[in-house]
Scaffold this motif. Structure first.
Motif, PDB file in Angstrom:
ATOM      1  N   GLU A 146       0.809  -0.978  -0.254  1.00  9.77           N
ATOM      2  CA  GLU A 146      -0.243  -0.156   0.115  1.00  9.77           C
ATOM      3  C   GLU A 146       0.723   1.387   0.115  1.00  9.77           C
ATOM      4  OE1 GLU A 146      -1.658   0.335   4.224  1.00  9.77           O
ATOM      5  OE2 GLU A 146      -1.376  -1.562   4.470  1.00  9.77           O
ATOM      6  N   THR A 147       2.293   1.344   0.134  1.00 13.55           N
ATOM      7  CA  THR A 147       2.733   2.579   0.168  1.00 13.55           C
ATOM      8  C   THR A 147       4.587   2.371  -0.492  1.00 13.55           C
ATOM      9  OG1 THR A 147       4.384   1.272   1.842  1.00 13.55           O
ATOM     10  CG2 THR A 147       2.212   2.452   2.911  1.00 13.55           C
ATOM     11  N   ARG A 148       3.587   1.308  -1.702  1.00 13.71           N
ATOM     12  CA  ARG A 148       4.776   1.162  -2.725  1.00 13.71           C
ATOM     13  C   ARG A 148       5.753   1.588  -3.453  1.00 13.71           C
ATOM     14  NH1 ARG A 148       7.134  -3.215  -3.239  1.00 13.71           N
ATOM     15  NH2 ARG A 148       5.968  -4.485  -2.256  1.00 13.71           N
ATOM     16  N   GLU A 149       4.526   3.325  -3.334  1.00 12.33           N
ATOM     17  CA  GLU A 149       3.526   4.108  -4.651  1.00 12.33           C
ATOM     18  C   GLU A 149       4.068   5.620  -3.932  1.00 12.33           C
ATOM     19  OE1 GLU A 149       5.587   4.375  -8.234  1.00 12.33           O
ATOM     20  OE2 GLU A 149       5.376   1.558  -7.616  1.00 12.33           O
ATOM     21  N   ALA A 150       3.706   5.349  -2.398  1.00 15.19           N
ATOM     22  CA  ALA A 150       3.617   6.674  -1.307  1.00 15.19           C
ATOM     23  C   ALA A 150       4.691   7.590  -1.533  1.00 15.19           C
ATOM     24  CB  ALA A 150       2.675   5.978  -0.357  1.00 15.19           C
ATOM     25  N   GLY A 151       3.927   9.189  -1.804  1.00 16.26           N
ATOM     26  CA  GLY A 151       3.962   9.721  -1.587  1.00 16.26           C
ATOM     27  C   GLY A 151       4.677  10.179   0.357  1.00 16.26           C
ATOM     28  N   LEU A 152       5.941  10.840   0.229  1.00 18.59           N
ATOM     29  CA  LEU A 152       6.583  11.123   1.503  1.00 18.59           C
ATOM     30  C   LEU A 152       5.435  11.312   2.684  1.00 18.59           C
ATOM     31  CD1 LEU A 152       9.310  11.223   2.763  1.00 18.59           C
ATOM     32  CD2 LEU A 152       9.628  13.525   2.899  1.00 18.59           C
ATOM     33  N   ALA A 153       4.716  11.740   2.363  1.00 14.98           N
ATOM     34  CA  ALA A 153       3.166  12.670   3.374  1.00 14.98           C
ATOM     35  C   ALA A 153       2.230  11.111   3.709  1.00 14.98           C
ATOM     36  CB  ALA A 153       2.741  14.088   3.327  1.00 14.98           C
ATOM     37  N   ASP A 154       2.567  10.640   2.970  1.00 15.07           N
ATOM     38  CA  ASP A 154       2.039   9.516   2.955  1.00 15.07           C
ATOM     39  C   ASP A 154       2.509   8.448   3.964  1.00 15.07           C
ATOM     40  OD1 ASP A 154      -0.467  10.531   2.149  1.00 15.07           O
ATOM     41  OD2 ASP A 154      -0.692   9.926   0.234  1.00 15.07           O
TER      42      ASP A 154
END
Length: 420
Positions: A146-154
């Protein structure tokens, strides 16, 4: 009040007026350090974002993170600032964490920071102990789908959430399970490949010289040596993966250099190359070691044997590789040796060193050493392995001086005996 008293009061008042601005000016001359600025900002908000990350984590998302942290009821602070070598923290998130912790007047602290070595990853720290499994919780964000493509904030929001749940170790182990299983399978496959029928290097040299030439025209593969100091907040699997990648790259480099030495011996004229036989011996020994190499020390031994063969072909006096870590390259001179006393021993050794290790010894610093696995499973400097179990420990990869050819010892069976 007498006129004398009035004059004295006026003089004192004037002096005071002169001192106060000067003191104020000196105070205003002080430029706060990066650590001071971050700590001061954290007194008003639990989230500090450097201007360099303002686009990735804008003020609206900073406020959302602060609200999320408040709901957890935990002493969480977030510091997102770029880390580069030579900055106020020398590019090290450990240093950043220690500085911030020292400047914040609170006994309990959970700190989430950006990482200086791996972009788009976070490190987690907790004082006085890792009660909330912070290190694993923050590390897990680098491996979750779920965080593989997440930005720094997420990514940061997910890290805060995992810390609050207090189950970070389980999450981390589940997130990295497939990677560990894949790594184990590849290691087993590599072991089976290396044990199943060794390739004749002489056949390779004769049958595929064109392939060797093609590889050589592309230049020798550069080996990128990683620091062995694992930062406390960086996932250990990342370092394990990095070491595996470095070993694979080193093996490719060793293969290339053995092929290059073999091609050079084939092209050399026996009449004009007095050391041709020694070069052929080194070539044969390098092939033997490469076929059975079980790790970085053996692959470093291949490079040491190639260096010995190159010296024999050129007719130059042997110039061994660095004793402390042969991957550092050649020693400083052909004749001068550095005197060194191993820790816990009275005897001194005279060993060849690269310029960096020679400087470290001169400055009374520990040099960067190549490690190996001891019989009891510990990771130790390679030269602490019993000599009867390691030809590299017995010879210092040829660094101990003119005590015979390294290739000769390998061809006489010293290397294969150490494998048993």
């Amino acid at each position: 009040m007498s006129s004398d008293v009035k004059r004295l009061i006026a003089v004192l008042a004037a002096a005071l007026l002169a001192v106060v601005p000067a003191a104020t000016a000196r105070a205003s001359d002080h430029t706060p350090s990066a650590g001071e600025r971050i700590a001061d900002a954290l007194h008003t908000s639990p989230v500090y974002v450097d201007d360099a990350y303002a686009t990735a984590v804008p003020p609206s998302q900073q406020r959302q993170l602060a609200a999320q942290i408040k709901k957890t009821g935990l002493p969480i602070k977030v510091v997102l600032t770029p880390l580069t070598k030579g900055d106020g923290f020398d590019g090290d998130s450990d240093v950043l964490a220690d500085v911030v912790h020292d400047r914040l007047p609170q006994h309990q602290l959970i700190l989430i920071t950006a990482d200086g070595d791996f972009p788009d990853t976070l490190n987690g720290y907790e004082w006085p102990s890792d009660t909330h499994q912070t290190e694993d919780a923050v590390a897990a964000t680098a491996f979750l789908d779920e965080t593989r493509e997440a930005g720094l904030a997420d990514l940061t929001a997910k890290a805060v959430g995992l810390v609050a749940e207090g189950d970070g170790t389980r999450v981390y182990e589940e997130a990295t399970k497939d990677l560990r299983d894949s790594s184990s399978s590849e290691s087993d496959h590599a072991a089976k490949s290396s044990s199943g029928g060794s390739i004749s290097w002489l056949w390779l040299l004769i049958a595929v010289p064109a392939f060797a030439a093609l590889v050589l025209t592309g230049g020798r593969l550069a080996f990128r040596r990683r620091s062995r100091t694992a930062a406390a907040g960086v996932p250990q699997l990342v370092f394990a993966t990095a070491r595996a990648a470095d070993e694979a790259e080193l093996r490719r480099r060793a293969e290339t250099e053995v092929l290059a030495l073999g091609e050079a011996t084939q092209e050399a004229s026996p009449d004009r190359t007095p050391g041709l036989q020694q070069a052929l011996d080194a070539y044969a020994a390098a092939g033997t070691v490469l076929d059975a190499a079980r790790g970085v020390p053996d692959l470093a031994g291949v490079l040491a044997l190639v260096a010995e063969g190159e010296d024999a072909l050129s007719g130059a006096a042997p110039l061994p590789l660095c004793f402390f870590n042969p991957l550092h390259g050649r020693s400083t001179t052909r004749t001068t040796r550095t005197t060194w006393r191993p820790l816990g021993r009275r005897d001194r050794l005279r060993v060849a060193t690269c310029p960096e290790c020679a400087t470290a010894l001169a400055d009374r610093r520990a040099p960067d050493v190549l490690t190996d696995t001891a019989p009891d499973g510990r990771t130790v400097p390679y030269f602490e392995i019993p000599a009867q179990r390691s030809v590299w420990a017995a010879t210092g990869f040829g660094s101990y001086g003119p005590n015979g050819s390294l290739a000769e010892r390998v061809n006489l069976g010293d290397f294969t005996r150490s494998l048993s």
